[in-house]
Scaffold this active site. Sequence first.
Site, short mmCIF file in Angstrom:
data_model
loop_
_atom_site.label_atom_id
_atom_site.label_comp_id
_atom_site.label_asym_id
_atom_site.label_seq_id
_atom_site.Cartn_x
_atom_site.Cartn_y
_atom_site.Cartn_z
N LYS A 52 0.81 -1.21 0.00
CA LYS A 52 0.00 0.00 0.00
C LYS A 52 0.86 1.28 0.00
O LYS A 52 0.57 2.21 -0.74
CB LYS A 52 -0.92 -0.01 1.23
CG LYS A 52 -1.73 1.27 1.42
CD LYS A 52 -2.81 1.07 2.46
CE LYS A 52 -2.27 0.82 3.85
NZ LYS A 52 -1.81 2.03 4.54
N ARG B 179 -9.24 5.19 10.58
CA ARG B 179 -8.97 3.82 10.97
C ARG B 179 -10.21 3.17 11.59
O ARG B 179 -10.30 1.95 11.67
CB ARG B 179 -7.81 3.80 11.97
CG ARG B 179 -7.12 2.46 12.11
CD ARG B 179 -5.97 2.55 13.08
NE ARG B 179 -4.84 3.30 12.55
CZ ARG B 179 -3.88 2.76 11.79
NH1 ARG B 179 -3.91 1.49 11.49
NH2 ARG B 179 -2.89 3.49 11.36
N ARG C 72 10.87 -12.35 3.07
CA ARG C 72 11.49 -11.04 2.90
C ARG C 72 12.79 -10.93 3.69
O ARG C 72 12.88 -11.38 4.83
CB ARG C 72 10.49 -9.97 3.39
CG ARG C 72 10.95 -8.54 3.23
CD ARG C 72 9.78 -7.60 3.34
NE ARG C 72 9.20 -7.53 4.67
CZ ARG C 72 8.09 -6.83 4.96
NH1 ARG C 72 7.45 -6.18 4.01
NH2 ARG C 72 7.63 -6.79 6.18
N ARG D 52 13.61 -9.59 9.47
CA ARG D 52 13.11 -8.82 10.61
C ARG D 52 12.44 -9.77 11.61
O ARG D 52 11.72 -10.68 11.20
CB ARG D 52 12.07 -7.78 10.17
CG ARG D 52 12.65 -6.61 9.41
CD ARG D 52 11.68 -5.43 9.50
NE ARG D 52 12.05 -4.38 8.56
CZ ARG D 52 11.38 -4.12 7.43
NH1 ARG D 52 10.32 -4.84 7.11
NH2 ARG D 52 11.76 -3.15 6.64
N ARG E 29 -1.16 -9.64 12.66
CA ARG E 29 -1.32 -8.30 12.09
C ARG E 29 -2.50 -8.26 11.12
O ARG E 29 -3.25 -7.28 11.06
CB ARG E 29 -0.02 -7.85 11.40
CG ARG E 29 0.84 -6.94 12.28
CD ARG E 29 2.33 -7.15 12.10
NE ARG E 29 2.83 -6.92 10.74
CZ ARG E 29 4.05 -7.26 10.34
NH1 ARG E 29 4.88 -7.86 11.17
NH2 ARG E 29 4.43 -7.02 9.12
#
Length: 207
Positions: A13, A88, A122, A152, A163
């Site tokens: 995004k 939100r 990733r 990470r 998440r």
Amino acid sequence: MKLMFLGPPGAGKGTQAKMTCERYGIAHISTGDMLRAEIKSGSELGLKAKAVIDAGELVSDEIIVAMVENRLKQDDCKNGFLLDGVPRTLAQAGAMEAFVKLDAVIDIEVPSEFLVDRICTRRVCVACGATYSVKTLKGTACEACGAELIQRPDDTEETVLNRIAVYDAQTKPLVEYYKNKGIVKYIDGTGEISAVFGDIAKELDKL
Ligand SMILES: [Zn+2]
């Protein structure tokens, strides 16, 4: 052009929002940047927000909405803007009706299993922040600067699913809300960055 972008973590995004703002010459308004700017300016709202954050609490809908209202009055929003990460909640969306009427809400859709795969493969450069996928990476070092690549700590299946669950719970009602206004444009976010952007531009060029 008054836009809002929605998309789960890992959907790209941020990248798509940035490309959209460049192409259409509109302001990119993200909650984080907006909060940091208000706090830095030492405004009354900024001081209020800082006190709340320092106390480890979430900034209230009221403060967020007031900040958006201020932000939209700035010169760089004259040609339009893209809201990224705000509103939100339904309460924020409702309160914002008083001063903004969106032309379109871009909902970048990516299935969970795709996001988990994308995020868990990733790797990030410790020096320059470039990101790679282990699937396409040649060698083990950063292709841009040669530094070490790491995974990470947050980029695990468990954290990603968590998440996504939080995002779904917060955002589904928002999608419904804007769908009822007939302004939601669904975009398939599984393709290459340029292909996804092409689909977004096709929708926005129709506005
Ligand atoms: Zn690097």
